[in-house]
Design a protein around this motif. Sequence first.
Motif, PDB file in Angstrom:
ATOM      1  N   UNK A  67      37.851  36.692  29.112  1.00 51.61           N
ATOM      2  CA  UNK A  67      39.198  36.161  29.317  1.00 51.61           C
ATOM      3  C   UNK A  67      39.115  34.699  29.724  1.00 51.61           C
ATOM      4  N   UNK A  68      38.217  34.405  30.665  1.00 48.30           N
ATOM      5  CA  UNK A  68      37.963  33.035  31.108  1.00 48.30           C
ATOM      6  C   UNK A  68      36.550  32.991  31.682  1.00 48.30           C
ATOM      7  N   UNK A  69      36.168  31.883  32.316  1.00 46.30           N
ATOM      8  CA  UNK A  69      34.795  31.734  32.830  1.00 46.30           C
ATOM      9  C   UNK A  69      34.414  32.793  33.853  1.00 46.30           C
ATOM     10  N   UNK A  70      35.402  33.345  34.551  1.00 46.58           N
ATOM     11  CA  UNK A  70      35.105  34.253  35.658  1.00 46.58           C
ATOM     12  C   UNK A  70      35.566  35.690  35.442  1.00 46.58           C
ATOM     13  N   UNK A  71      36.033  36.025  34.229  1.00 46.69           N
ATOM     14  CA  UNK A  71      36.608  37.351  34.046  1.00 46.69           C
ATOM     15  C   UNK A  71      36.454  37.838  32.607  1.00 46.69           C
ATOM     16  N   UNK A  72      36.146  39.152  32.477  1.00 45.95           N
ATOM     17  CA  UNK A  72      36.159  39.801  31.168  1.00 45.95           C
ATOM     18  C   UNK A  72      37.177  40.929  31.203  1.00 45.95           C
ATOM     19  N   UNK A  73      37.707  41.260  30.044  1.00 45.32           N
ATOM     20  CA  UNK A  73      38.622  42.402  29.952  1.00 45.32           C
ATOM     21  C   UNK A  73      37.931  43.505  29.168  1.00 45.32           C
ATOM     22  N   UNK A  74      38.271  44.734  29.508  1.00 44.04           N
ATOM     23  CA  UNK A  74      37.823  45.880  28.729  1.00 44.04           C
ATOM     24  C   UNK A  74      39.064  46.686  28.395  1.00 44.04           C
ATOM     25  N   UNK A  75      39.073  47.270  27.207  1.00 48.44           N
ATOM     26  CA  UNK A  75      40.275  47.985  26.788  1.00 48.44           C
ATOM     27  C   UNK A  75      39.925  49.165  25.908  1.00 48.44           C
ATOM     28  N   UNK A  76      40.841  50.118  25.910  1.00 50.56           N
ATOM     29  CA  UNK A  76      40.772  51.259  24.998  1.00 50.56           C
ATOM     30  C   UNK A  76      42.158  51.430  24.397  1.00 50.56           C
ATOM     31  N   UNK A  77      42.199  51.589  23.088  1.00 53.23           N
ATOM     32  CA  UNK A  77      43.448  51.801  22.375  1.00 53.23           C
ATOM     33  C   UNK A  77      43.367  53.158  21.676  1.00 53.23           C
ATOM     34  N   UNK A  78      44.372  53.993  21.935  1.00 52.52           N
ATOM     35  CA  UNK A  78      44.476  55.308  21.302  1.00 52.52           C
ATOM     36  C   UNK A  78      45.615  55.224  20.284  1.00 52.52           C
ATOM     37  N   UNK A 124      48.582  53.771  22.432  1.00 52.00           N
ATOM     38  CA  UNK A 124      48.510  53.637  23.890  1.00 52.00           C
ATOM     39  C   UNK A 124      47.330  52.731  24.194  1.00 52.00           C
ATOM     40  N   UNK A 125      47.524  51.780  25.097  1.00 51.76           N
ATOM     41  CA  UNK A 125      46.471  50.823  25.426  1.00 51.76           C
ATOM     42  C   UNK A 125      46.211  50.829  26.932  1.00 51.76           C
ATOM     43  N   UNK A 126      44.950  50.938  27.297  1.00 57.08           N
ATOM     44  CA  UNK A 126      44.521  50.806  28.688  1.00 57.08           C
ATOM     45  C   UNK A 126      43.671  49.546  28.784  1.00 57.08           C
ATOM     46  N   UNK A 127      44.012  48.665  29.723  1.00 59.93           N
ATOM     47  CA  UNK A 127      43.306  47.392  29.858  1.00 59.93           C
ATOM     48  C   UNK A 127      42.924  47.178  31.315  1.00 59.93           C
ATOM     49  N   UNK A 128      41.678  46.788  31.540  1.00 57.45           N
ATOM     50  CA  UNK A 128      41.202  46.455  32.878  1.00 57.45           C
ATOM     51  C   UNK A 128      40.418  45.159  32.848  1.00 57.45           C
ATOM     52  N   UNK A 129      40.143  44.639  34.039  1.00 59.40           N
ATOM     53  CA  UNK A 129      39.447  43.352  34.142  1.00 59.40           C
ATOM     54  C   UNK A 129      38.292  43.459  35.132  1.00 59.40           C
ATOM     55  N   UNK A 130      37.246  42.693  34.850  1.00 62.74           N
ATOM     56  CA  UNK A 130      36.072  42.630  35.724  1.00 62.74           C
ATOM     57  C   UNK A 130      35.817  41.166  36.044  1.00 62.74           C
ATOM     58  N   UNK A 131      35.668  40.861  37.325  1.00 57.92           N
ATOM     59  CA  UNK A 131      35.331  39.493  37.732  1.00 57.92           C
ATOM     60  C   UNK A 131      33.823  39.318  37.596  1.00 57.92           C
ATOM     61  N   UNK A 132      33.419  38.475  36.665  1.00 58.37           N
ATOM     62  CA  UNK A 132      32.005  38.182  36.463  1.00 58.37           C
ATOM     63  C   UNK A 132      31.852  36.924  35.609  1.00 58.37           C
ATOM     64  N   UNK A 133      30.805  36.186  35.898  1.00 61.89           N
ATOM     65  CA  UNK A 133      30.460  35.024  35.081  1.00 61.89           C
ATOM     66  C   UNK A 133      29.354  35.382  34.086  1.00 61.89           C
ATOM     67  N   UNK A 134      28.827  36.580  34.218  1.00 55.83           N
ATOM     68  CA  UNK A 134      27.745  37.037  33.362  1.00 55.83           C
ATOM     69  C   UNK A 134      28.214  37.146  31.911  1.00 55.83           C
ATOM     70  N   UNK A 135      27.310  36.877  30.988  1.00 51.17           N
ATOM     71  CA  UNK A 135      27.641  37.018  29.571  1.00 51.17           C
ATOM     72  C   UNK A 135      27.872  38.497  29.252  1.00 51.17           C
ATOM     73  N   UNK A 136      28.760  38.769  28.342  1.00 50.09           N
ATOM     74  CA  UNK A 136      29.103  40.143  27.985  1.00 50.09           C
ATOM     75  C   UNK A 136      27.866  40.918  27.532  1.00 50.09           C
TER      76      UNK A 136
END
Length: 165
Positions: A67-78, A124-136
Amino acid sequence: MKKIIVVFGFVLIFLVGCSSDVKVAVDNTVEEEKNDYVTYKNNLQSVSEFTSEDEIPCDITTSIDRVNEEEVSYRAIFDNPKVDMYDIKALIIHDYFTEDIFPSIGIFDETEDLIIGDEEVKGIQLVGYIKTKEEIENLNLELRIWIEYKDVTGETKTIYYKPTK
């Protein structure tokens, strides 16, 4: 004048008494939802056998994006149900440290339906975020998904799914 004060007093006592009952009912509901969430999360964390992709009654698409330098998003779509799915509850978790709650549907909010050919609910979409600078690529994130729904006969079905990377 005394009658007005007495009537006002009774109305005030009645309103105070009623509002405290409502608060207790709401608090109990919230507590039950929290307990359900923790139970579903713990079950999903401890499960060792997962439903194969070809046995799942809808398409599940997962993704992890920066999402940005400090955050990634993870999602599941049904979406694209193969059978009619009613009263869907779902939860997606991961194995990376977080203090946030995991995204869900049907636990703290209303359940959803996925009906074959339904134009109203596309998915249906579920979306969450993780604070990390680590590469995916270095996260080595394991996602797990729990889905519970009712089929056309009213039978409750449960799916535990772990997407492959």
